[in-house]
Design an enzyme around this catalytic site. Structure first.
Site, PDB file in Angstrom:
ATOM      1  N   LYS A 172       0.864  -1.209   0.000  1.00  0.00           N
ATOM      2  CA  LYS A 172       0.000   0.000   0.000  1.00  0.00           C
ATOM      3  C   LYS A 172       0.885   1.238   0.000  1.00  0.00           C
ATOM      4  O   LYS A 172       0.666   2.178  -0.770  1.00  0.00           O
ATOM      5  CB  LYS A 172      -0.880  -0.006   1.234  1.00  0.00           C
ATOM      6  CG  LYS A 172      -1.498   1.338   1.593  1.00  0.00           C
ATOM      7  CD  LYS A 172      -2.384   1.284   2.812  1.00  0.00           C
ATOM      8  CE  LYS A 172      -1.672   1.423   4.103  1.00  0.00           C
ATOM      9  NZ  LYS A 172      -1.337   2.792   4.490  1.00  0.00           N
ATOM     10  N   ASN A 173       1.921   1.225   0.847  1.00  0.00           N
ATOM     11  CA  ASN A 173       2.711   2.442   1.049  1.00  0.00           C
ATOM     12  C   ASN A 173       3.738   2.690  -0.045  1.00  0.00           C
ATOM     13  O   ASN A 173       4.363   3.750  -0.069  1.00  0.00           O
ATOM     14  CB  ASN A 173       3.374   2.404   2.433  1.00  0.00           C
ATOM     15  CG  ASN A 173       2.334   2.526   3.531  1.00  0.00           C
ATOM     16  OD1 ASN A 173       1.160   2.803   3.271  1.00  0.00           O
ATOM     17  ND2 ASN A 173       2.735   2.278   4.764  1.00  0.00           N
TER      18      ASN A 173
ATOM     19  N   CYS B 283      -5.061  11.973  12.643  1.00  0.00           N
ATOM     20  CA  CYS B 283      -5.679  10.651  12.596  1.00  0.00           C
ATOM     21  C   CYS B 283      -5.446  10.059  13.986  1.00  0.00           C
ATOM     22  O   CYS B 283      -4.765  10.659  14.824  1.00  0.00           O
ATOM     23  CB  CYS B 283      -5.021   9.819  11.506  1.00  0.00           C
ATOM     24  SG  CYS B 283      -3.380   9.367  11.938  1.00  0.00           S
TER      25      CYS B 283
ATOM     26  N   ARG C  70      -0.066  14.320  12.899  1.00  0.00           N
ATOM     27  CA  ARG C  70       0.425  14.170  11.517  1.00  0.00           C
ATOM     28  C   ARG C  70       0.628  15.523  10.822  1.00  0.00           C
ATOM     29  O   ARG C  70      -0.024  15.845   9.828  1.00  0.00           O
ATOM     30  CB  ARG C  70      -0.520  13.300  10.686  1.00  0.00           C
ATOM     31  CG  ARG C  70      -0.984  12.005  11.290  1.00  0.00           C
ATOM     32  CD  ARG C  70       0.056  10.924  11.446  1.00  0.00           C
ATOM     33  NE  ARG C  70       0.525  10.317  10.241  1.00  0.00           N
ATOM     34  CZ  ARG C  70      -0.042   9.269   9.639  1.00  0.00           C
ATOM     35  NH1 ARG C  70      -1.151   8.779  10.132  1.00  0.00           N
ATOM     36  NH2 ARG C  70       0.477   8.744   8.552  1.00  0.00           N
TER      37      ARG C  70
ATOM     38  N   ASP D 254       5.033   0.571  12.095  1.00  0.00           N
ATOM     39  CA  ASP D 254       3.826  -0.097  11.596  1.00  0.00           C
ATOM     40  C   ASP D 254       3.723  -1.544  12.054  1.00  0.00           C
ATOM     41  O   ASP D 254       2.727  -2.202  11.784  1.00  0.00           O
ATOM     42  CB  ASP D 254       3.777  -0.052  10.064  1.00  0.00           C
ATOM     43  CG  ASP D 254       3.553   1.355   9.564  1.00  0.00           C
ATOM     44  OD1 ASP D 254       3.723   1.588   8.355  1.00  0.00           O
ATOM     45  OD2 ASP D 254       3.233   2.233  10.389  1.00  0.00           O
TER      46      ASP D 254
ATOM     47  N   ARG E  82      -8.341  -0.829   4.988  1.00  0.00           N
ATOM     48  CA  ARG E  82      -7.498   0.195   4.341  1.00  0.00           C
ATOM     49  C   ARG E  82      -6.152  -0.384   3.939  1.00  0.00           C
ATOM     50  O   ARG E  82      -5.525   0.062   2.992  1.00  0.00           O
ATOM     51  CB  ARG E  82      -7.276   1.371   5.300  1.00  0.00           C
ATOM     52  CG  ARG E  82      -8.475   2.247   5.520  1.00  0.00           C
ATOM     53  CD  ARG E  82      -8.083   3.475   6.314  1.00  0.00           C
ATOM     54  NE  ARG E  82      -6.880   4.063   5.743  1.00  0.00           N
ATOM     55  CZ  ARG E  82      -5.936   4.679   6.471  1.00  0.00           C
ATOM     56  NH1 ARG E  82      -6.064   4.779   7.780  1.00  0.00           N
ATOM     57  NH2 ARG E  82      -4.866   5.187   5.886  1.00  0.00           N
TER      58      ARG E  82
HETATM   59  C1  EPZ Z   1       4.096   6.903   6.268  1.00  0.00           C
HETATM   60  O1  EPZ Z   1       3.290   7.893   6.872  1.00  0.00           O
HETATM   61  C2  EPZ Z   1       3.227   5.661   6.192  1.00  0.00           C
HETATM   62  N1  EPZ Z   1       2.043   5.936   5.372  1.00  0.00           N
HETATM   63  C3  EPZ Z   1       2.799   5.237   7.603  1.00  0.00           C
HETATM   64  O2  EPZ Z   1       2.072   4.023   7.480  1.00  0.00           O
HETATM   65  C4  EPZ Z   1       4.056   4.985   8.444  1.00  0.00           C
HETATM   66  O3  EPZ Z   1       3.667   4.676   9.761  1.00  0.00           O
HETATM   67  C5  EPZ Z   1       4.942   6.232   8.428  1.00  0.00           C
HETATM   68  O4  EPZ Z   1       5.257   6.606   7.067  1.00  0.00           O
HETATM   69  C6  EPZ Z   1       6.250   6.021   9.181  1.00  0.00           C
HETATM   70  O5  EPZ Z   1       6.943   4.941   8.616  1.00  0.00           O
HETATM   71  C7  EPZ Z   1       2.170   5.907   4.031  1.00  0.00           C
HETATM   72  O6  EPZ Z   1       3.239   5.692   3.493  1.00  0.00           O
HETATM   73  C8  EPZ Z   1       0.919   6.191   3.244  1.00  0.00           C
HETATM   74  P1  EPZ Z   1       6.073  10.340   8.382  1.00  0.00           P
HETATM   75  P2  EPZ Z   1       3.816   9.433   6.902  1.00  0.00           P
HETATM   76  O7  EPZ Z   1       5.895  11.594   7.609  1.00  0.00           O
HETATM   77  O8  EPZ Z   1       4.547   9.728   5.649  1.00  0.00           O
HETATM   78  C9  EPZ Z   1       6.288  13.568  11.805  1.00  0.00           C
HETATM   79  C10 EPZ Z   1       0.338   2.511   7.871  1.00  0.00           C
HETATM   80  O9  EPZ Z   1      -0.027   1.937   8.912  1.00  0.00           O
HETATM   81  N2  EPZ Z   1       6.160  14.562  10.725  1.00  0.00           N
HETATM   82  O10 EPZ Z   1       7.312   9.551   8.202  1.00  0.00           O
HETATM   83  O11 EPZ Z   1       2.675  10.299   7.270  1.00  0.00           O
HETATM   84  C11 EPZ Z   1       4.978  12.831  12.028  1.00  0.00           C
HETATM   85  O12 EPZ Z   1       4.132  13.567  12.869  1.00  0.00           O
HETATM   86  C12 EPZ Z   1       0.705   3.972   7.908  1.00  0.00           C
HETATM   87  O13 EPZ Z   1       0.466   1.949   6.753  1.00  0.00           O
HETATM   88  C13 EPZ Z   1       6.309  15.908  11.039  1.00  0.00           C
HETATM   89  O14 EPZ Z   1       6.539  16.268  12.185  1.00  0.00           O
HETATM   90  O15 EPZ Z   1       4.842   9.373   8.110  1.00  0.00           O
HETATM   91  C14 EPZ Z   1       5.415  11.543  12.655  1.00  0.00           C
HETATM   92  O16 EPZ Z   1       5.594  11.763  14.047  1.00  0.00           O
HETATM   93  C15 EPZ Z   1       0.470   4.587   9.283  1.00  0.00           C
HETATM   94  N3  EPZ Z   1       6.171  16.831  10.049  1.00  0.00           N
HETATM   95  C16 EPZ Z   1       6.769  11.291  11.995  1.00  0.00           C
HETATM   96  O17 EPZ Z   1       7.178  12.529  11.407  1.00  0.00           O
HETATM   97  C17 EPZ Z   1       5.902  16.451   8.748  1.00  0.00           C
HETATM   98  O18 EPZ Z   1       5.810  17.344   7.871  1.00  0.00           O
HETATM   99  C18 EPZ Z   1       6.721  10.233  10.903  1.00  0.00           C
HETATM  100  O19 EPZ Z   1       5.834  10.677   9.912  1.00  0.00           O
HETATM  101  C19 EPZ Z   1       5.760  15.088   8.459  1.00  0.00           C
HETATM  102  C20 EPZ Z   1       5.893  14.157   9.463  1.00  0.00           C
END
Ligand code: EPZ
Length: 415
Positions: A22-23, A116, A121, A304, A396
């Site tokens: 998915k990701n 979420c 996020r 995850d 999802r």
């Molecule tokens: C991706 O989400 C994945 N989703 C998530 O999978 C996964 O848990 C996550 O990466 C971490 O590996 C998809 O790929 C669609 P991040 P993403 O930006 O990109 C902070 C699942 O279960 N952050 O790496 O949203 C954020 O708050 C899902 O399949 C900022 O502070 O994750 C978090 O604490 C859940 N500012 C951390 O970084 C930003 O601008 C990681 O978020 C962006 C993120």
């Protein structure tokens, strides 16, 4: 609303196949906006997040045709640059449209993805990168409005190796003028898959899979065919299912290098792991011991997989500690596991899990995707019947989860 019904299952045995990731599929689908022509994508899972992404792409002029797990997407024409509230609010991955639209249309108007259950996020790192590439940014009425006639390469440092920000900025930079360097980039395999897809079309991306990604802007991209990598989190979930039931079996269509932290942890706990080119054998018939886990960006233990191991560690010998360093609120499954007889205490970003608990079947609710997976795992080993609501969260990210688990002996069905 449908529910998942699970009864205590014998040790799972047999062979189970992973779907496409998915990701990886979500950013690759968003990236099709960058190419004037028809791309052909293989190994695309049937998931609600994917269907929602296809709805958004069609609304922007993309011609999307699905034949089973094969998708063709044609963006010869791109109409508009707005991703509206309704579909965007359903899944976070929709914000990945920002980079491609900004690059293709010089404009992107995306409904704020919002928080979420697992955290608020934020998107500040995405916006910091877009601004460095020359975009004007406005916020208002629940939308982020990005505009820039011509993006210009820049050096960008990410305060956190954000997966989504790394993906969005790669997509924004591939057709920009000049070179872009993303430092402290995320290194997840899904980012490498996105970069491979773009490089197949003529992009010039290097360093993916490391903490520094270089992109040299090119004039345009040529459509291609690409098979999306398999879902490493689904693979880890299946390994946990064999482990929590004391079973033994094979997971196919998985790259062992993508799940190293999970197989290493299971080996440390006493499971026997055999890795092959595109499959992994797990033998968990010996009683597994407790373990301590700290979730980290790749190549660390994946956040995850945290919920799934929270369930598994209820069953192992001794006390375990899990520290969740990536998201600030990713323990929503703990209350539901405790309803099933687990003894898990949360202290800030840590959870202390007492092992050797005999879980009992209960009515429980999935509040997020991976939390739902942990409840399914707990139901497999709990005495009696477990009824899980909130199945829409599980759909999802897992394609035909009940059918796949039943095929290896799980007593599970969708009501
Ligand atoms: C991706 O989400 C994945 N989703 C998530 O999978 C996964 O848990 C996550 O990466 C971490 O590996 C998809 O790929 C669609 P991040 P993403 O930006 O990109 C902070 C699942 O279960 N952050 O790496 O949203 C954020 O708050 C899902 O399949 C900022 O502070 O994750 C978090 O604490 C859940 N500012 C951390 O970084 C930003 O601008 C990681 O978020 C962006 C993120």
């Amino acid at each position: 609303m449908s529910k998942i019904i699970i009864k205590k299952s014998d040790p799972l045995t047999g062979r189970i196949c992973c779907s496409g990731s998915k990701n990886a599929a979500l950013p690759i689908l968003a990236a099709t906006i960058l190419t004037k022509g028809r791309s052909r994508l293989y190994n695309i899972p049937r998931l609600s997040d994917i269907e929602n992404m296809l709805e958004l792409l069609s609304g922007l002029g993309g011609k999307c045709v699905r034949e089973g797990n094969i998708l063709t997407v044609d963006f010869s024409e791109c109409r508009g640059y707005t991703a509206p509230y309704e579909p965007v609010s359903k899944f976070r991955g929709s914000f990945l449209l920002a980079g491609p639209l900004l690059s293709r249309m010089g404009r992107a108007r995306i409904s704020m993805p919002g928080g979420c259950p697992i955290g608020n996020r934020p998107i500040d790192l995405h916006l910091k990168g877009f601004s460095a590439l020359g975009a004007e940014i406005e916020n208002g009425h629940g939308y982020v409005d990005l505009s820039c006639k011509r993006l210009k390469g820049a050096k960008i440092y990410l305060d956190f190796p954000s997966v989504g920000a790394t993906e969005n900025l790669i997509m924004a930079a591939v057709l920009a003028d000049g070179e872009t360097v993303i430092e402290n980039a995320a290194a997840e395999p899904e980012i490498t898959d996105l970069a491979d897809f773009l490089n197949q079309q003529g992009a010039l991306i290097s360093g993916m899979g490391s903490d520094t990604v270089n992109i040299i802007g090119v004039k345009d991209l040529i459509p291609c065919s690409h098979s999306v990598i398999s879902d490493r989190i689904e693979a880890g979930t299946f390994m946990s299912a064999f482990a929590i039931t004391g079973g033994c079996g094979e997971i196919t269509n998985v790259n062992p290098l993508h799940v190293k932290p999970v197989t290493a942890k299971l080996s440390e706990m006493g499971a026997k792991i055999q890795e092959h080119e595109n499959s992994i054998n797990v033998d968990a018939r010996a009683h597994l011991s407790s373990a301590n886990i700290k979730t980290l960006p790749f190549p660390g233990f994946p956040t995850d997989m945290q919920a799934q191991f929270s369930a598994l560690l209820c069953e192992t010998e001794g006390t375990s500690i899990i520290v969740e360093t990536v998201f600030e609120n990713r323990f929503l499954h703990v209350g539901e596991l405790n309803r099933m007889g687990a003894n898990i205490r949360i202290d800030g970003r840590s959870s202390v899990i007492e092992g050797n608990k005999k879980l009992s079947g209960s009515k429980v609710t999935a509040f997020d995707l991976r939390g739902g997976a942990s409840l399914v795992l707990a139901g497999l080993c709990a005495c009696g019947e477990t009824e899980i609501s909130g199945v829409e969260h599980i759909n999802r990210g897992y394609e035909n989860l009940c059918g796949k688990l039943s095929s290896i002996g799980a007593n599970i069905f969708l009501e």
